[in-house]
Design an enzyme around this catalytic site. Structure first.
Site, short mmCIF file in Angstrom:
data_model
loop_
_atom_site.label_atom_id
_atom_site.label_comp_id
_atom_site.label_asym_id
_atom_site.label_seq_id
_atom_site.Cartn_x
_atom_site.Cartn_y
_atom_site.Cartn_z
N ARG A 86 58.77 66.90 1.41
CA ARG A 86 59.81 66.52 3.17
C ARG A 86 59.24 66.59 4.23
O ARG A 86 57.96 66.55 4.48
CB ARG A 86 59.48 69.04 3.05
CG ARG A 86 59.68 69.16 4.09
CD ARG A 86 61.20 69.70 4.26
NE ARG A 86 61.31 70.71 5.85
CZ ARG A 86 61.59 72.19 5.67
NH1 ARG A 86 60.88 72.41 4.63
NH2 ARG A 86 61.47 72.62 7.40
N ARG A 95 66.82 68.45 4.43
CA ARG A 95 65.70 68.54 3.43
C ARG A 95 65.24 68.67 1.98
O ARG A 95 66.60 69.49 2.01
CB ARG A 95 64.58 69.63 3.79
CG ARG A 95 65.01 71.25 3.60
CD ARG A 95 65.75 71.78 5.00
NE ARG A 95 65.97 72.04 6.18
CZ ARG A 95 65.01 72.72 6.64
NH1 ARG A 95 64.78 74.11 5.83
NH2 ARG A 95 64.79 72.53 7.84
N ASP A 98 62.24 73.79 0.67
CA ASP A 98 62.09 74.95 1.92
C ASP A 98 61.73 75.99 1.60
O ASP A 98 62.16 76.49 0.92
CB ASP A 98 63.44 74.74 3.34
CG ASP A 98 62.78 75.36 4.55
OD1 ASP A 98 62.04 75.72 4.67
OD2 ASP A 98 63.34 76.25 4.98
N ASP A 100 60.35 79.53 2.03
CA ASP A 100 60.21 80.36 3.87
C ASP A 100 59.26 81.57 2.94
O ASP A 100 59.16 82.33 2.68
CB ASP A 100 61.11 80.40 4.31
CG ASP A 100 61.90 79.87 5.38
OD1 ASP A 100 61.31 79.04 5.84
OD2 ASP A 100 62.85 79.20 5.88
N1 LIG Z 1 57.67 83.80 7.68
C1 LIG Z 1 57.42 82.08 7.52
N2 LIG Z 1 57.96 81.61 7.02
C2 LIG Z 1 57.98 80.51 6.76
N3 LIG Z 1 57.57 80.30 7.90
C3 LIG Z 1 56.99 80.32 8.43
C4 LIG Z 1 57.10 81.59 8.64
N4 LIG Z 1 57.29 82.33 9.78
C5 LIG Z 1 56.96 81.45 10.93
N5 LIG Z 1 56.59 79.68 10.57
C6 LIG Z 1 56.39 78.79 10.43
O1 LIG Z 1 57.83 78.16 10.50
C7 LIG Z 1 56.90 76.33 10.72
C8 LIG Z 1 58.35 75.70 10.43
O2 LIG Z 1 58.75 76.20 9.42
P1 LIG Z 1 59.90 75.04 8.46
O3 LIG Z 1 60.19 73.97 9.05
O4 LIG Z 1 59.84 75.74 7.52
O5 LIG Z 1 61.51 75.70 9.62
P2 LIG Z 1 62.58 75.61 8.75
O6 LIG Z 1 62.97 76.29 8.09
O7 LIG Z 1 64.06 74.20 9.59
O8 LIG Z 1 63.62 76.90 10.27
P3 LIG Z 1 63.10 78.24 10.10
O9 LIG Z 1 62.30 78.64 10.10
O10 LIG Z 1 64.42 78.79 10.61
O11 LIG Z 1 64.61 78.64 8.55
C9 LIG Z 1 56.12 77.25 10.05
O12 LIG Z 1 54.77 75.52 9.51
C10 LIG Z 1 55.63 77.74 9.37
O13 LIG Z 1 54.03 77.35 10.36
N1 LIG Z 2 72.74 77.57 4.19
C1 LIG Z 2 71.62 77.87 4.77
N2 LIG Z 2 71.35 76.71 6.21
C2 LIG Z 2 69.92 76.74 6.33
C3 LIG Z 2 69.26 76.80 5.43
C4 LIG Z 2 68.91 77.13 3.92
O1 LIG Z 2 68.40 77.34 3.19
N3 LIG Z 2 70.24 77.22 3.35
N4 LIG Z 2 67.72 76.69 6.21
C5 LIG Z 2 67.69 76.49 7.18
C6 LIG Z 2 66.35 76.40 7.92
O2 LIG Z 2 65.21 76.65 7.48
C7 LIG Z 2 68.92 76.36 8.01
N5 LIG Z 2 70.13 76.45 7.77
#
Ligand SMILES: Nc1ncnc2c1ncn2[C@@H]1O[C@H](COP(=O)(O)OP(=O)(O)OP(=O)(O)O)[C@@H](O)[C@H]1O
Ligand SMILES: Nc1nc2c(c(=O)[nH]1)N=C(CO)CN2
Length: 490
Positions: A86, A95, A98, A100
């Site tokens: 990633r 990516r 991902d 979360d």
């Molecule tokens: N609940 C959480 N799960 C994952 N990452 C988190 C969370 N809360 C805060 N973060 C922070 O968010 C940062 C960026 O995450 P990431 O690059 O995966 O974002 P993204 O997937 O692009 O967007 P989103 O957060 O909207 O899904 C991570 O380095 C982490 O420190």
């Molecule tokens: N459909 C879809 N959209 C996204 C997704 C994802 O996992 N699925 N993740 C994102 C950032 O975490 C932003 N947008």
């Protein structure tokens, strides 16, 4: 079962680069290195949210059990993302993976690098729809609403459930095609399939490690059976069995044979099952309780309308060779005569004392085929009573002497053991019909040879009774296969 006090943790997984399904499965495998993956939702193909000009996502949600604290878990998730290539060129960039952290029990975390519940989860269909599939009742601790209710609010638009699987076109069903050589086959299937099955023995469900052979017959017009259906049927049945009352190994085999006959469209299906079964026993003299393992056997065959079943056991025991014992006795008699004892005295002495011989571990097999219930534990006793002596895992000295003495008082060849079994079956199962089937087998691991000695009798109870009770030799011995396939009224 979840450990007391352990919090339910939910993660979301998304991928929109490369082999998306492979990436999510790979991430789950990495996750399993530090957490127990309890549940995984279906996979969903979803419209990108946030930054539209990118490929569609594949999303899923899983529940894990972990001893990692939230910050440690986040670090682990980021490490997996990194390990899987990633990059973060810009926010919301495409990516390969991902991951979360959605929910960590009821915890509310608001730190610079970690916010839980995930701040955007409540507006994301690609999170809520899969989450509602595996945990609809879970309540969002900030919004105080169930996942099911949140999912209903955002709706399913742009979130399409997809079947997992590799994309391929199945143009031909090879198994259904005609074979080049049109011969029917007697038994085709899988052998040595190992499964943990659940048997509710006397109401108490117990797990057994079973080895199974599963067969169906094959007509001349079909090139193959459906191998994967054998284990599909097995999994379904093992599941169904766990909630049922008091079935045994033979009924498991019976239902499995019926299900295989149906799923394969076969005229004949056969199941053979073996499992090690613990028996509680008592040592003969010291009266100590010991647990011993016997091998239980269940065999069933079905032609779709009628099913025949057998219950059997395989038990180890001790046999003493009558031939060597007679030689030793003759030798000792001469010694006594040479010492001046009279013939009468010599015989009296020899009748009194145990006479040496070679002895060996023997393996007795006894199977009974009948509609009536026959308990495998009882067959164990019949086999043991038919050898020179039963054996025990643990023996105190008086027990050891008992076994050695008993065995030398009951010298038996393999033939004797099989005949003893037949006679004991006749004695114990006088109420079984003539159409019932018996297989009695003894194999001795000879101590003075490298080869084994072997004897066997197969036949219906009717055939055996005619010989034992009326002295009429039966020229035909109905074999196990014949009995399983044929008419039982003989
Ligand atoms: N609940 C959480 N799960 C994952 N990452 C988190 C969370 N809360 C805060 N973060 C922070 O968010 C940062 C960026 O995450 P990431 O690059 O995966 O974002 P993204 O997937 O692009 O967007 P989103 O957060 O909207 O899904 C991570 O380095 C982490 O420190
Ligand atoms: N459909 C879809 N959209 C996204 C997704 C994802 O996992 N699925 N993740 C994102 C950032 O975490 C932003 N947008």
């Amino acid at each position: 079962m979840r450990e007391k006090g352990r919090e339910r943790v939910f993660l979301s997984l998304g991928a929109n680069l490369g082999d998306r399904q492979g990436n999510i499965l790979q991430a789950l495998q990495f996750l399993s290195a530090r957490a127990v993956v309890k549940k995984v939702s279906s996979f969903y193909e979803t419209d990108p949210v946030g930054y539209d000009d990118q490929p569609r996502f594949l999303n899923a949600v899983c529940e894990v059990e972990t001893d990692l604290e939230p910050s440690g878990l986040l670090a682990f998730l980021l490490a997996i993302e990194k390990r899987m290539g990633r990059l973060r060129p810009f926010r919301n960039a495409p990516r390969p993976i991902d991951i979360d952290l959605l929910l960590y029990g009821d915890r509310l975390i608001d730190e610079a690098d970690l916010v839980v519940p995930h701040p955007r989860m409540a507006e994301r269909g690609f999170v809520l729809i899969p989450l509602a599939e595996i945990a609809p009742e879970v309540v969002h601790p900030l919004l105080d609403r169930s996942v099911a209710s949140l999912a209903r609010s955002v709706g399913e638009k742009g979130v399409d459930r997809v079947e997992r699987g590799l994309r391929f076109r199945l143009d031909r069903d090879v198994q259904q095609e005609s074979p080049r050589i049109a011969a029917s086959l007697t038994r085709v299937g899988v052998t040595n399939l190992e499964r943990v099955i659940r048997v509710t023995d006397g109401g108490r469900p117990t797990l057994f490690e079973a080895t199974l052979d599963l067969f169906a017959d094959l007509g001349p017009e079909r090139s193959g059976v459906h191998m994967s259906r054998f284990s599909d049927v097995l999994e379904e049945l093992a599941e169904a069995f766990s909630s049922e009352a008091s079935p045994d190994f033979e009924s498991f085999a019976e239902r499995l044979a019926e299900a295989i006959a149906a799923s394969q469209g076969a005229r004949y299906a056969q199941v053979r099952l073996r499992a090690r079964y613990p028996l509680e026993r008592m040592t003969p003299i010291s009266g100590r309780k010991v647990e011993e393992l016997a091998t239980f056997i269940g065999i069933a065959a079905s032609d779709g309308t009628r099913t025949r079943r057998l219950v059997g056991v395989e038990v180890d025991g001790l046999t003493v060779c009558p031939c060597a014992q007679a030689i030793v006795r003759g030798y000792e008699r001469q010694l006594l005569l040479d010492e001046g004892f009279s013939e009468e005295e010599a015989d009296r002495i020899l009748d009194l004392l145990p006479i040496a011989s070679h002895n060996q571990r023997g393996r007795g097999t006894l199977m009974i085929g009948a509609d009536e219930k026959v308990r495998a534990e009882h067959l164990v006793s019949i086999v043991e009573a038919s050898m020179s002596s039963e054996v025990y895992e643990l023996l105190k000295r008086p027990d050891e002497f008992f076994v050695v003495n008993k065995a030398h008082r009951n010298p038996r060849f393999v033939e004797d053991v099989v005949r003893e079994m037949l006679s004991n079956v006749g004695l114990v199962y006088g109420d079984l019909p003539d159409g019932a089937f018996v297989l009695a087998r003894q194999e001795n691991l000879e101590s003075i040879h490298r080869h084994n000695a072997y004897a066997e009798r197969q036949g219906t109870l009717g055939e055996i009774r005619r010989e034992l009770n009326e002295g009429i030799e039966t020229s035909h011995h109905t074999s196990l296969e014949e009995w399983l396939r044929g008419d039982r009224s003989s």
